[in-house]
Design a protein around this motif. Structure first.
Motif, short mmCIF file in Angstrom:
data_model
loop_
_atom_site.label_atom_id
_atom_site.label_comp_id
_atom_site.label_asym_id
_atom_site.label_seq_id
_atom_site.Cartn_x
_atom_site.Cartn_y
_atom_site.Cartn_z
N GLN A 33 13.37 17.46 20.12
CA GLN A 33 12.06 18.08 20.00
C GLN A 33 11.25 16.93 19.24
OE1 GLN A 33 13.51 21.83 18.24
NE2 GLN A 33 11.64 22.79 19.23
N ILE A 34 11.95 16.16 18.23
CA ILE A 34 11.37 15.08 17.67
C ILE A 34 10.85 14.16 18.48
CG2 ILE A 34 12.04 13.21 15.84
CD1 ILE A 34 13.40 15.32 14.27
N SER A 35 11.74 13.69 19.26
CA SER A 35 11.29 12.66 20.37
C SER A 35 10.12 13.06 21.10
CB SER A 35 12.40 12.49 21.60
OG SER A 35 12.09 11.72 22.28
N ASP A 36 9.96 14.34 21.47
CA ASP A 36 8.74 14.81 22.21
C ASP A 36 7.52 14.86 21.06
OD1 ASP A 36 7.39 16.30 24.34
OD2 ASP A 36 7.19 17.79 22.90
N TRP A 37 7.85 15.13 20.00
CA TRP A 37 6.61 15.08 18.94
C TRP A 37 6.10 13.94 18.75
CZ3 TRP A 37 7.71 19.35 14.69
CH2 TRP A 37 7.74 20.87 15.21
N LEU A 38 7.25 12.80 18.81
CA LEU A 38 6.61 11.49 18.38
C LEU A 38 5.70 11.13 19.74
CD1 LEU A 38 9.84 9.85 17.26
CD2 LEU A 38 7.80 9.92 15.76
N ASP A 81 11.55 3.26 11.80
CA ASP A 81 11.22 2.95 10.48
C ASP A 81 9.71 3.54 10.05
OD1 ASP A 81 13.84 2.55 9.58
OD2 ASP A 81 13.56 0.61 9.31
N PRO A 82 8.70 2.97 10.89
CA PRO A 82 7.44 3.34 10.57
C PRO A 82 7.01 4.72 10.87
CG PRO A 82 7.36 1.43 12.13
CD PRO A 82 8.87 1.97 12.00
N PHE A 83 7.86 5.68 11.41
CA PHE A 83 7.61 7.02 11.58
C PHE A 83 8.74 7.95 10.41
CE2 PHE A 83 6.82 4.72 15.50
CZ PHE A 83 5.28 5.20 15.54
N CYS A 113 2.34 13.68 19.09
CA CYS A 113 1.35 13.34 18.17
C CYS A 113 1.28 11.82 17.81
CB CYS A 113 2.02 13.99 16.87
SG CYS A 113 2.53 15.80 17.14
N CYS A 114 2.03 11.06 18.11
CA CYS A 114 1.97 9.48 17.54
C CYS A 114 1.91 8.53 18.63
CB CYS A 114 3.38 9.23 16.77
SG CYS A 114 3.55 10.32 15.24
N SER A 115 1.91 9.05 20.19
CA SER A 115 2.17 8.52 21.18
C SER A 115 3.14 7.36 21.20
CB SER A 115 0.48 7.77 21.41
OG SER A 115 -0.52 8.65 21.45
N TYR A 116 4.23 7.33 20.74
CA TYR A 116 5.20 6.59 20.56
C TYR A 116 6.48 7.18 21.64
CZ TYR A 116 8.94 3.33 18.75
OH TYR A 116 9.89 2.36 18.56
N THR A 117 6.70 5.98 22.55
CA THR A 117 7.62 6.09 23.47
C THR A 117 8.71 5.23 23.66
OG1 THR A 117 6.15 5.16 25.27
CG2 THR A 117 5.79 7.50 25.04
N GLU A 118 8.70 4.34 22.81
CA GLU A 118 9.52 3.07 22.61
C GLU A 118 10.97 3.51 22.58
OE1 GLU A 118 8.50 0.05 23.74
OE2 GLU A 118 6.37 1.14 24.09
N ALA A 119 11.16 4.56 21.75
CA ALA A 119 12.66 4.61 21.48
C ALA A 119 13.33 5.58 22.31
CB ALA A 119 12.66 5.36 19.98
N GLY A 120 14.64 5.37 22.80
CA GLY A 120 15.22 6.14 23.65
C GLY A 120 15.93 7.54 22.93
N ASP A 121 16.21 8.39 23.65
CA ASP A 121 16.80 9.78 23.24
C ASP A 121 17.98 9.31 22.31
OD1 ASP A 121 14.75 10.84 24.63
OD2 ASP A 121 16.25 11.54 26.02
N SER A 122 19.01 8.59 22.67
CA SER A 122 20.23 8.33 21.90
C SER A 122 19.93 7.60 20.53
CB SER A 122 21.10 7.35 22.61
OG SER A 122 20.42 6.05 22.84
#
Length: 516
Positions: free
Chosen positions: A80-85, A60-62, A88-97
């Motif tokens: 691609q959105i997961s990679d951009w997060l 939600d914050p993104f 660009c946002c240094s966010y890695t907490e969410a899994g691909d699914s």
């Protein structure tokens, strides 16, 4: 409402008598989720779904950032959105699914369908007999009998008219000469060639598309000129233009190679040819609705005959090469051909050149050089073609070998006695014993007679003892020779031996002790 509908469907399927595994398959859920849904009644499920709508979600914050990306680039994938997060946002907490689910819901909520590029195709008419052949390469990982995973490589051919297929495998990546050799094998398998051959832009055959003025590799250009066939080169990023062979490569990899256990490459190729006969070229083709081998029988008379096998090898500098194996054989077309014992070098160059001339296979160390070996060309499979003189020289026998060794010794009676004794003691290893003696003779020739005398005197009846004694004598001689010649010597006369040590009187000792 989507989750609530799924929960209701799970309960309905359970009431209809479906088992949990069947419900999981029908609803595309895990069995754990099915058990969880079955534990909820309808009212509890409604409350749970309502809570899901108001709870804070990881992404939600993104949300604003993701929406901006989707509106600007509707064809963005969730990956691609997961990679951009992350970038660009240094966010890695969410899994691909999690990202996929979130992006899908945003697309539905804000009506941002994913843009799909689509290319229009039209069916092409079937090509006439012997008009075209398509060629492509592939690779696959398979398991060996030892349980290890290895990668093997395949080049596949298909006749566009009959869909008649041929494939050849290697346990190493193909080079240009390998591909050309496989062309010759395919032409032999088909009994001729087509007017045109379709290729992908592979670096083994082409250097550059060059706006239509295609630049080929030197070896492939030479082969093309001699063979005379036309070439149709697919444009870059256009695999659909050779769809027939693309399907063949997938067919060979998935229907023949997948889950098959690998032993050795020759056996693998034999199994592949057998599979082509009973399956690949036998079963009804889905497009032409005919068996390829039946259509090929009508196409084969129209193929262009080839002049001679491996003709590209003899007329150009590039020639077919083979590696000499440690058992001093080379492999060619699923057969083994011997080379003279000692041709294989453990740490040396073991490449030889092969050419075919008048039904003979000629093996050379250099192209056009003195033949290392010549064999009749075998048309069978799995055979060992071996010249008798390529083995150890057994014609003379052990006695002849012993006579050869005896020539290095002066005392023939003693060496005869020594050889007869080790023959009696080591009958199974007599040849090995004689080889050790021969090695000692070559390495320590000046000392072998002395070593023989020592062995007989001390009853050392072994070639290893003989070798060690000869080595010791040679080393002792080297140490003696290394001593300097000008070592000073001390001369001693007999008068020195007549001198006696002086004797102190007893009174002197008493005075010393008394003073103590």
């Amino acid at each position: 409402m989507l989750k609530l509908e799924v929960i209701v469907e799970v309960h309905q399927l359970k009431k209809q008598g479906f088992k949990v595994a069947a419900i999981a398959r029908k609803c595309n859920l895990s069995r754990t989720t099915v058990y969880e849904y079955l534990e909820r009644d309808f009212e509890e499920a409604c409350r749970w779904v309502d809570n899901l709508k108001i709870r804070q979600r990881k992404l939600d914050p993104f949300q604003d950032q993701i929406l901006e990306w989707l509106k600007e680039h509707p064809d963005l994938s969730a990956s691609q959105i997961s990679d951009w997060l992350e970038d660009c946002c240094s966010y890695t907490e969410a899994g691909d699914s999690t990202v996929r689910t979130y992006v899908r819901e945003l697309r539905e909520k804000y009506h941002i369908p994913k843009t799909v590029t689509f290319r229009n195709y039209e069916a092409v008419e079937e090509l006439p007999k012997a008009k075209q052949m398509q060629v492509d390469l592939g690779e696959i990982k398979i398991k060996t009998f030892e349980g290890k995973w290895i990668k093997i490589y395949v080049v596949a051919f298909v006749l566009s008219h009959s869909r008649y297929k041929y494939a050849e495998w290697q346990d190493r990546p193909f080079n240009t000469r390998d591909v050309l050799r496989c062309h010759e094998n395919a032409f032999e398998y088909y009994g001729g060639r087509t007017d045109e051959i379709v290729y992908d832009q592979d670096k083994l055959m082409t250097v550059s598309e060059n706006g239509g003025d295609i630049i080929y590799t030197e070896e492939f250009q030479a082969y093309k000129q001699q063979s005379g066939f036309l070439i149709y080169l697919c444009k870059a990023a256009d695999p659909e233009s050779k769809g027939k062979i693309e399907n063949v490569v997938k067919f060979v990899k998935n229907n023949f190679a997948k889950n098959r256990v690998f032993d050795q490459i020759d056996t693998w190729n034999e199994q592949c040819l057998a599979w082509l006969e009973r399956k690949g070229n036998y079963q009804v083709h889905n497009t032409i609705k005919k068996r390829p081998f039946e259509v090929f029988a009508l196409e084969k008379p129209h193929l262009r005959k080839i002049s001679s096998l491996l003709s590209f090898e003899s007329n150009h500098v590039t020639s077919i090469t083979r590696t000499v194996h440690k058992d001093n054989i080379i492999k060619y077309k699923s057969n083994r051909y011997s080379v003279p014992l000692g041709t294989y070098k453990p740490h040396g160059e073991n490449t030889v050149y092969v050419r075919i001339e008048e039904e003979e296979l000629i093996i050379e160390k250099t192209p056009g050089g003195v033949p290392t070996a010549t064999h009749p060309l075998s048309r069978g499979k799995g055979q060992l073609i071996k010249n008798t003189h390529h083995s150890r020289d057994r014609s003379k026998g052990i006695r002849a070998y012993m006579d050869t060794i005896k020539n290095a010794f002066n005392d023939q009676e003693k060496i005869q006695l020594f050889l007869e004794e080790i023959y009696r003691r080591y009958p199974r290893y007599i040849r090995d014993q004689l080889q050790i003696i021969q090695k000692a003779v070559k390495s320590f020739e000046p000392h072998v007679q002395s070593a023989l005398n020592v062995c007989i005197e001390k009853a050392l009846w072994s070639a290893n003892d003989f070798h060690d004694v000869a080595k010791h004598l040679a080393r002792t001689q080297e140490e003696f020779n290394s001593l300097p010649a000008d070592i000073p010597t001390i001369e001693m006369t007999s008068i020195h031996y007549k001198d006696k040590a002086s004797v102190r009187e007893l009174d002197g000792y008493l005075k010393i002790l008394g003073g103590m």
